[in-house]
Motif scaffolding. Structure first.
Motif, PDB file in Angstrom:
ATOM      1  N   SER A   1       0.834  -1.206   0.000  1.00 54.41           N
ATOM      2  CA  SER A   1       0.000   0.000   0.000  1.00 54.41           C
ATOM      3  C   SER A   1       0.867   1.255   0.000  1.00 54.41           C
ATOM      4  O   SER A   1       1.631   1.495   0.940  1.00 54.41           O
ATOM      5  N   ILE A   2       0.753   2.070  -1.042  1.00 56.29           N
ATOM      6  CA  ILE A   2       1.525   3.309  -1.141  1.00 56.29           C
ATOM      7  C   ILE A   2       1.116   4.285  -0.033  1.00 56.29           C
ATOM      8  O   ILE A   2       1.962   4.922   0.605  1.00 56.29           O
ATOM      9  N   SER A   3      -0.187   4.407   0.209  1.00 53.41           N
ATOM     10  CA  SER A   3      -0.673   5.336   1.233  1.00 53.41           C
ATOM     11  C   SER A   3      -0.206   4.912   2.624  1.00 53.41           C
ATOM     12  O   SER A   3       0.142   5.754   3.455  1.00 53.41           O
ATOM     13  N   PHE A   4      -0.172   3.603   2.870  1.00 55.89           N
ATOM     14  CA  PHE A   4       0.308   3.093   4.153  1.00 55.89           C
ATOM     15  C   PHE A   4       1.789   3.424   4.326  1.00 55.89           C
ATOM     16  O   PHE A   4       2.226   3.865   5.394  1.00 55.89           O
ATOM     17  N   ASN A   5       2.568   3.212   3.279  1.00 54.19           N
ATOM     18  CA  ASN A   5       4.009   3.448   3.343  1.00 54.19           C
ATOM     19  C   ASN A   5       4.346   4.909   3.605  1.00 54.19           C
ATOM     20  O   ASN A   5       5.361   5.231   4.220  1.00 54.19           O
ATOM     21  N   LYS A   6       3.486   5.816   3.140  1.00 56.25           N
ATOM     22  CA  LYS A   6       3.716   7.237   3.351  1.00 56.25           C
ATOM     23  C   LYS A   6       3.530   7.621   4.817  1.00 56.25           C
ATOM     24  O   LYS A   6       4.188   8.545   5.312  1.00 56.25           O
ATOM     25  N   LYS A   7       2.647   6.919   5.501  1.00 60.96           N
ATOM     26  CA  LYS A   7       2.288   7.316   6.863  1.00 60.96           C
ATOM     27  C   LYS A   7       2.959   6.492   7.950  1.00 60.96           C
ATOM     28  O   LYS A   7       3.244   6.994   9.044  1.00 60.96           O
ATOM     29  N   PHE A   8       3.223   5.200   7.671  1.00 60.23           N
ATOM     30  CA  PHE A   8       3.710   4.310   8.719  1.00 60.23           C
ATOM     31  C   PHE A   8       5.080   3.723   8.408  1.00 60.23           C
ATOM     32  O   PHE A   8       5.454   3.560   7.240  1.00 60.23           O
ATOM     33  N   SER A   9       5.777   3.425   9.475  1.00 59.17           N
ATOM     34  CA  SER A   9       7.045   2.712   9.379  1.00 59.17           C
ATOM     35  C   SER A   9       6.885   1.383  10.116  1.00 59.17           C
ATOM     36  O   SER A   9       6.206   1.302  11.143  1.00 59.17           O
TER      37      SER A   9
ATOM     38  N   VAL B   1       5.119 -10.054   6.216  1.00 61.40           N
ATOM     39  CA  VAL B   1       4.374 -10.162   4.960  1.00 61.40           C
ATOM     40  C   VAL B   1       3.079 -10.939   5.181  1.00 61.40           C
ATOM     41  O   VAL B   1       2.013 -10.582   4.661  1.00 61.40           O
ATOM     42  N   LYS B   2       3.175 -11.985   5.973  1.00 59.13           N
ATOM     43  CA  LYS B   2       2.002 -12.805   6.271  1.00 59.13           C
ATOM     44  C   LYS B   2       0.959 -12.010   7.055  1.00 59.13           C
ATOM     45  O   LYS B   2      -0.251 -12.136   6.819  1.00 59.13           O
ATOM     46  N   PHE B   3       1.422 -11.173   7.971  1.00 64.44           N
ATOM     47  CA  PHE B   3       0.503 -10.423   8.828  1.00 64.44           C
ATOM     48  C   PHE B   3      -0.138  -9.244   8.103  1.00 64.44           C
ATOM     49  O   PHE B   3      -1.342  -9.004   8.204  1.00 64.44           O
ATOM     50  N   LEU B   4       0.677  -8.481   7.372  1.00 67.85           N
ATOM     51  CA  LEU B   4       0.175  -7.244   6.772  1.00 67.85           C
ATOM     52  C   LEU B   4      -0.547  -7.504   5.450  1.00 67.85           C
ATOM     53  O   LEU B   4      -0.121  -7.056   4.373  1.00 67.85           O
ATOM     54  N   LYS B   5      -1.665  -8.177   5.553  1.00 69.57           N
ATOM     55  CA  LYS B   5      -2.533  -8.389   4.396  1.00 69.57           C
ATOM     56  C   LYS B   5      -3.198  -7.066   4.013  1.00 69.57           C
ATOM     57  O   LYS B   5      -3.259  -6.140   4.826  1.00 69.57           O
ATOM     58  N   PRO B   6      -3.705  -6.936   2.804  1.00 69.92           N
ATOM     59  CA  PRO B   6      -4.375  -5.690   2.395  1.00 69.92           C
ATOM     60  C   PRO B   6      -5.467  -5.242   3.365  1.00 69.92           C
ATOM     61  O   PRO B   6      -5.587  -4.042   3.643  1.00 69.92           O
TER      62      PRO B   6
ATOM     63  N   GLN C   1      -5.494  -1.669   5.476  1.00 70.78           N
ATOM     64  CA  GLN C   1      -6.618  -0.724   5.420  1.00 70.78           C
ATOM     65  C   GLN C   1      -7.147  -0.411   6.814  1.00 70.78           C
ATOM     66  O   GLN C   1      -7.471   0.748   7.131  1.00 70.78           O
ATOM     67  N   ALA C   2      -7.240  -1.436   7.654  1.00 69.24           N
ATOM     68  CA  ALA C   2      -7.750  -1.233   9.018  1.00 69.24           C
ATOM     69  C   ALA C   2      -6.809  -0.334   9.820  1.00 69.24           C
ATOM     70  O   ALA C   2      -7.257   0.555  10.556  1.00 69.24           O
TER      71      ALA C   2
END
Length: 342
Positions: free
Chosen positions: A237-245, A255-260, A264-265
């Motif tokens: 997620s591009i929007s996620f990457n902009k806001k979170f580290s 990778v297994k945990f951070l499903k789409p 979003q949640a």
């Protein structure tokens, strides 16, 4: 007992009943018992308020006296410094009057707030747990890095224990208020070149939940401007990457945990709350923290001054939208992290 109570002056009777209401409220184990405590005030003649006539009379008399003394001294043209005596007396009268008036008003508000808070605990199946503030903070610091902030003092100001009964997941949790203090030295130089160094204490407050969470371990997610950590890891997620580290031990696990759906949640939670941090430790526990102080807020409409209306308000379920939303978010994380979720 009622007869002897009725013979007391108005304010003494009211104080006695408020003490009784407070004791009953603190010992209550349900809304029904809180309502019983509130209804004790229905026996008090309306309006349910302190009688300030005597207070107003004494304040008016002394205020008028100091004003007259000041006027007399002014007209006989005494040195100006003598006028500070009646002026100081007038200020003292106003301060004492304001203190009594505020204390009497605050006694209703403070107790009404406490009863409303206790009702919220019952409505949300929560229990207030007494802890030793520094020791609890030290214990939690051994489990989560989120509690290792503050170079001067760390305190757990509030510790609640509850159980969320969700539609798809139920879980036990703790809600907390973490207060930490940073101490720093500040050096300033005035216009004459004099150097002064003083100690400054910066107080910070964090709130959040601690929940057993078996779906992720050793993963930390935080809003980037918190600067807790900076990594080059990128999600889908591009929007996620902009806001979170994201910080982690195992890339396969993250990778297994951070499903789409999880991404979003978390983004939605970040939009609703400030400075969120999700810390999954190696024991399978989640510390979900944020900067908002109104997860559980006092949003009552009535008070003990309107005992009938206040009792009816307490009888209904307390509305705590942020608490409901936060618990629903945690439940979503569990649902989306379950291997059976597609």
């Amino acid at each position: 007992m009622e007869a002897s109570s009725a013979s007391k002056p108005h304010n003494k009777r009211l104080e006695s009943i408020l003490i009784e209401v407070k004791l009953r409220a603190e010992g209550a184990s349900s809304d029904d018992e809180l309502i019983t405590a509130i209804k004790r005030l229905e026996q008090f003649p309306e309006p349910v308020a302190y009688d300030n006539q005597r207070l107003n009379m004494f304040a008016s008399i002394f205020a008028a006296l100091f004003i007259l003394i000041g006027a007399a001294l002014y007209f006989i043209q005494v040195p100006e410094e003598y006028l500070f005596v009646p002026l100081g007396g007038l200020v003292l009268v106003l301060v004492i009057y304001g203190s009594f008036w505020h204390q009497r008003r605050a006694s209703f508000d403070k107790l009404s707030d406490r009863i409303h808070f206790r009702s919220t605990l019952f409505d949300y199946n929560l229990q207030e747990i007494r802890v030793h503030a520094p020791d609890k903070a030290k214990e939690l610091a051994g489990r989560f890095t989120s509690f290792r902030k503050g170079n001067h003092q760390r305190l757990i100001e509030q510790w609640l224990e509850g159980k969320h009964e969700g539609e798809e997941n139920s879980f036990n949790y703790n809600y907390y208020h973490f207060h930490y203090v940073d101490r720093r030295r500040v050096t300033t130089t005035d216009s004459k070149g004099n150097v002064r160094t003083k100690t400054v204490y910066d107080h910070h407050h964090r709130y959040g939940f601690i929940v057993p969470f078996r779906y992720a371990r050793n993963i930390d997610i935080a809003e980037k401007y918190l600067k807790l950590f900076q990594t080059g890891y990128k999600t889908s997620s591009i929007s996620f990457n902009k806001k979170f580290s994201v910080n982690f031990d195992s890339e396969m696990e993250v990778v297994k945990f951070l499903k789409p759906a999880v991404l979003q949640a978390i983004e939605a939670a970040g939009d609703a709350l400030s400075e969120i941090v999700l810390e999954f430790n190696d024991s399978g526990d989640l510390c979900f923290s944020f900067g908002n102080s109104d997860t559980i807020r006092i949003n009552r409409e009535f008070s003990l001054k309107q005992p009938k209306e206040f009792a009816a308000e307490i009888e209904g379920k307390a509305s705590q939208p942020r608490l409901t939303a936060a618990l629903a978010f945690i439940e979503k994380l569990m649902k989306y992290s379950d291997d059976n979720f597609s």
